[in-house]
Design a protein around this motif. Structure first.
Motif, PDB file in Angstrom:
ATOM      1  N   ASP A  71       0.810  -1.215   0.000  1.00  0.00           N
ATOM      2  CA  ASP A  71       0.000   0.000   0.000  1.00  0.00           C
ATOM      3  C   ASP A  71       0.842   1.264   0.000  1.00  0.00           C
ATOM      4  O   ASP A  71       0.404   2.300  -0.491  1.00  0.00           O
ATOM      5  CB  ASP A  71      -0.992  -0.004   1.158  1.00  0.00           C
ATOM      6  CG  ASP A  71      -0.321  -0.151   2.515  1.00  0.00           C
ATOM      7  OD1 ASP A  71       0.830  -0.594   2.567  1.00  0.00           O
ATOM      8  OD2 ASP A  71      -0.981   0.185   3.514  1.00  0.00           O
ATOM      9  N   ASP A  72       2.059   1.201   0.515  1.00  0.00           N
ATOM     10  CA  ASP A  72       2.950   2.374   0.444  1.00  0.00           C
ATOM     11  C   ASP A  72       3.290   2.706  -1.007  1.00  0.00           C
ATOM     12  O   ASP A  72       3.269   3.866  -1.414  1.00  0.00           O
ATOM     13  CB  ASP A  72       4.249   2.132   1.224  1.00  0.00           C
ATOM     14  CG  ASP A  72       4.031   2.109   2.724  1.00  0.00           C
ATOM     15  OD1 ASP A  72       3.067   2.759   3.188  1.00  0.00           O
ATOM     16  OD2 ASP A  72       4.815   1.437   3.425  1.00  0.00           O
ATOM     17  N   LEU A  73       3.599   1.691  -1.775  1.00  0.00           N
ATOM     18  CA  LEU A  73       3.891   1.891  -3.192  1.00  0.00           C
ATOM     19  C   LEU A  73       2.664   2.420  -3.929  1.00  0.00           C
ATOM     20  O   LEU A  73       2.776   3.331  -4.751  1.00  0.00           O
ATOM     21  CB  LEU A  73       4.371   0.591  -3.839  1.00  0.00           C
ATOM     22  CG  LEU A  73       4.662   0.653  -5.334  1.00  0.00           C
ATOM     23  CD1 LEU A  73       5.793   1.641  -5.621  1.00  0.00           C
ATOM     24  CD2 LEU A  73       5.002  -0.726  -5.852  1.00  0.00           C
ATOM     25  N   ALA A  74       1.497   1.869  -3.627  1.00  0.00           N
ATOM     26  CA  ALA A  74       0.269   2.332  -4.274  1.00  0.00           C
ATOM     27  C   ALA A  74       0.009   3.802  -3.947  1.00  0.00           C
ATOM     28  O   ALA A  74      -0.387   4.576  -4.821  1.00  0.00           O
ATOM     29  CB  ALA A  74      -0.914   1.475  -3.838  1.00  0.00           C
ATOM     30  N   GLY A  75       0.246   4.203  -2.712  1.00  0.00           N
ATOM     31  CA  GLY A  75       0.080   5.607  -2.334  1.00  0.00           C
ATOM     32  C   GLY A  75       1.065   6.512  -3.050  1.00  0.00           C
ATOM     33  O   GLY A  75       0.709   7.611  -3.490  1.00  0.00           O
ATOM     34  N   GLN A  76       2.308   6.068  -3.186  1.00  0.00           N
ATOM     35  CA  GLN A  76       3.308   6.858  -3.899  1.00  0.00           C
ATOM     36  C   GLN A  76       2.970   6.984  -5.377  1.00  0.00           C
ATOM     37  O   GLN A  76       3.179   8.044  -5.979  1.00  0.00           O
ATOM     38  CB  GLN A  76       4.683   6.228  -3.718  1.00  0.00           C
ATOM     39  CG  GLN A  76       5.213   6.336  -2.318  1.00  0.00           C
ATOM     40  CD  GLN A  76       6.496   5.546  -2.119  1.00  0.00           C
ATOM     41  OE1 GLN A  76       7.037   4.961  -3.053  1.00  0.00           O
ATOM     42  NE2 GLN A  76       6.996   5.530  -0.894  1.00  0.00           N
ATOM     43  N   ILE A  77       2.438   5.922  -5.956  1.00  0.00           N
ATOM     44  CA  ILE A  77       2.038   5.972  -7.370  1.00  0.00           C
ATOM     45  C   ILE A  77       0.915   6.971  -7.568  1.00  0.00           C
ATOM     46  O   ILE A  77       0.910   7.738  -8.537  1.00  0.00           O
ATOM     47  CB  ILE A  77       1.644   4.567  -7.872  1.00  0.00           C
ATOM     48  CG1 ILE A  77       2.888   3.687  -7.971  1.00  0.00           C
ATOM     49  CG2 ILE A  77       0.925   4.640  -9.207  1.00  0.00           C
ATOM     50  CD1 ILE A  77       2.596   2.238  -8.261  1.00  0.00           C
ATOM     51  N   VAL A  78      -0.047   7.003  -6.635  1.00  0.00           N
ATOM     52  CA  VAL A  78      -1.154   7.960  -6.730  1.00  0.00           C
ATOM     53  C   VAL A  78      -0.631   9.387  -6.664  1.00  0.00           C
ATOM     54  O   VAL A  78      -1.010  10.245  -7.470  1.00  0.00           O
ATOM     55  CB  VAL A  78      -2.199   7.701  -5.618  1.00  0.00           C
ATOM     56  CG1 VAL A  78      -3.199   8.831  -5.541  1.00  0.00           C
ATOM     57  CG2 VAL A  78      -2.910   6.382  -5.844  1.00  0.00           C
ATOM     58  N   VAL A  79       0.258   9.662  -5.724  1.00  0.00           N
ATOM     59  CA  VAL A  79       0.794  11.017  -5.560  1.00  0.00           C
ATOM     60  C   VAL A  79       1.613  11.437  -6.773  1.00  0.00           C
ATOM     61  O   VAL A  79       1.418  12.529  -7.325  1.00  0.00           O
ATOM     62  CB  VAL A  79       1.642  11.120  -4.274  1.00  0.00           C
ATOM     63  CG1 VAL A  79       2.401  12.430  -4.209  1.00  0.00           C
ATOM     64  CG2 VAL A  79       0.761  10.965  -3.044  1.00  0.00           C
ATOM     65  N   MET A  80       2.522  10.579  -7.225  1.00  0.00           N
ATOM     66  CA  MET A  80       3.385  10.942  -8.345  1.00  0.00           C
ATOM     67  C   MET A  80       2.607  11.090  -9.642  1.00  0.00           C
ATOM     68  O   MET A  80       2.849  12.023 -10.414  1.00  0.00           O
ATOM     69  CB  MET A  80       4.507   9.908  -8.517  1.00  0.00           C
ATOM     70  CG  MET A  80       5.538   9.953  -7.416  1.00  0.00           C
ATOM     71  SD  MET A  80       6.266  11.591  -7.180  1.00  0.00           S
ATOM     72  CE  MET A  80       7.117  11.800  -8.702  1.00  0.00           C
ATOM     73  N   SER A  81       1.651  10.201  -9.884  1.00  0.00           N
ATOM     74  CA  SER A  81       0.888  10.318 -11.122  1.00  0.00           C
ATOM     75  C   SER A  81      -0.011  11.551 -11.094  1.00  0.00           C
ATOM     76  O   SER A  81      -0.246  12.173 -12.128  1.00  0.00           O
ATOM     77  CB  SER A  81       0.075   9.056 -11.385  1.00  0.00           C
ATOM     78  OG  SER A  81      -0.939   8.893 -10.420  1.00  0.00           O
ATOM     79  N   SER A  82      -0.491  11.928  -9.912  1.00  0.00           N
ATOM     80  CA  SER A  82      -1.294  13.154  -9.807  1.00  0.00           C
ATOM     81  C   SER A  82      -0.443  14.389 -10.075  1.00  0.00           C
ATOM     82  O   SER A  82      -0.878  15.304 -10.785  1.00  0.00           O
ATOM     83  CB  SER A  82      -1.932  13.254  -8.430  1.00  0.00           C
ATOM     84  OG  SER A  82      -2.832  12.198  -8.217  1.00  0.00           O
ATOM     85  N   LEU A  83       0.746  14.424  -9.521  1.00  0.00           N
ATOM     86  CA  LEU A  83       1.629  15.573  -9.744  1.00  0.00           C
ATOM     87  C   LEU A  83       2.074  15.663 -11.205  1.00  0.00           C
ATOM     88  O   LEU A  83       2.075  16.748 -11.795  1.00  0.00           O
ATOM     89  CB  LEU A  83       2.855  15.487  -8.833  1.00  0.00           C
ATOM     90  CG  LEU A  83       2.610  15.701  -7.344  1.00  0.00           C
ATOM     91  CD1 LEU A  83       3.889  15.431  -6.560  1.00  0.00           C
ATOM     92  CD2 LEU A  83       2.107  17.109  -7.086  1.00  0.00           C
ATOM     93  N   LEU A  84       2.443  14.543 -11.781  1.00  0.00           N
ATOM     94  CA  LEU A  84       2.931  14.559 -13.156  1.00  0.00           C
ATOM     95  C   LEU A  84       1.820  14.776 -14.176  1.00  0.00           C
ATOM     96  O   LEU A  84       2.072  15.315 -15.253  1.00  0.00           O
ATOM     97  CB  LEU A  84       3.684  13.265 -13.460  1.00  0.00           C
ATOM     98  CG  LEU A  84       4.993  13.081 -12.693  1.00  0.00           C
ATOM     99  CD1 LEU A  84       5.595  11.719 -12.982  1.00  0.00           C
ATOM    100  CD2 LEU A  84       5.975  14.182 -13.014  1.00  0.00           C
ATOM    101  N   SER A  85       0.595  14.376 -13.843  1.00  0.00           N
ATOM    102  CA  SER A  85      -0.494  14.545 -14.804  1.00  0.00           C
ATOM    103  C   SER A  85      -0.836  16.012 -15.020  1.00  0.00           C
ATOM    104  O   SER A  85      -1.279  16.384 -16.107  1.00  0.00           O
ATOM    105  CB  SER A  85      -1.732  13.781 -14.354  1.00  0.00           C
ATOM    106  OG  SER A  85      -2.338  14.414 -13.252  1.00  0.00           O
ATOM    107  N   VAL A  86      -0.624  16.840 -14.017  1.00  0.00           N
ATOM    108  CA  VAL A  86      -0.883  18.274 -14.177  1.00  0.00           C
ATOM    109  C   VAL A  86      -0.004  18.840 -15.286  1.00  0.00           C
ATOM    110  O   VAL A  86      -0.477  19.561 -16.169  1.00  0.00           O
ATOM    111  CB  VAL A  86      -0.633  19.029 -12.848  1.00  0.00           C
ATOM    112  CG1 VAL A  86      -0.713  20.518 -13.044  1.00  0.00           C
ATOM    113  CG2 VAL A  86      -1.609  18.564 -11.790  1.00  0.00           C
ATOM    114  N   VAL A  87       1.248  18.479 -15.262  1.00  0.00           N
ATOM    115  CA  VAL A  87       2.195  18.971 -16.266  1.00  0.00           C
ATOM    116  C   VAL A  87       1.949  18.295 -17.615  1.00  0.00           C
ATOM    117  O   VAL A  87       1.913  18.959 -18.658  1.00  0.00           O
ATOM    118  CB  VAL A  87       3.649  18.731 -15.800  1.00  0.00           C
ATOM    119  CG1 VAL A  87       4.639  19.120 -16.868  1.00  0.00           C
ATOM    120  CG2 VAL A  87       3.916  19.477 -14.511  1.00  0.00           C
ATOM    121  N   SER A  88       1.763  16.989 -17.602  1.00  0.00           N
ATOM    122  CA  SER A  88       1.643  16.272 -18.872  1.00  0.00           C
ATOM    123  C   SER A  88       0.361  16.633 -19.618  1.00  0.00           C
ATOM    124  O   SER A  88       0.385  16.782 -20.842  1.00  0.00           O
ATOM    125  CB  SER A  88       1.729  14.764 -18.650  1.00  0.00           C
ATOM    126  OG  SER A  88       0.620  14.302 -17.918  1.00  0.00           O
TER     127      SER A  88
END
Length: 74
Positions: free
Chosen positions: A43-60
């Motif tokens: 679940d730690d990895l899943a949480g990190q994936i959610v955060v990183m994909s949310s941050l990167l999706s704004v730019v992408s």
């Protein structure tokens, strides 16, 4: 980066391409964290994936819209 040029090659444009881009460039669903917890997965990895994909999706998403507008595809 892979599927948008393929979609353009297949003839998608306008609203169809914008909808496809929004679907493909959207971040990972927050529910994946809860599902990982319930499945006794990482679940730690899943949480990190959610955060990183949310941050990167704004730019992408911004860059994709800018580029597709520049080439008059949408």
């Amino acid at each position: 980066m892979i599927f948008i040029p393929i979609a353009i090659w297949f003839g998608f444009s306008g609203m169809e391409l914008a909808a496809l881009m929004a679907m493909l460039a959207s971040p990972t669903a927050v529910s994946s964290f809860t599902m990982a917890q319930n499945a006794d997965a990482n679940d730690d990895l899943a949480g990190q994936i959610v955060v990183m994909s949310s941050l990167l999706s704004v730019v992408s998403i911004f860059l994709w819209i800018l580029m597709l507008n520049y080439f008059n595809v949408i």
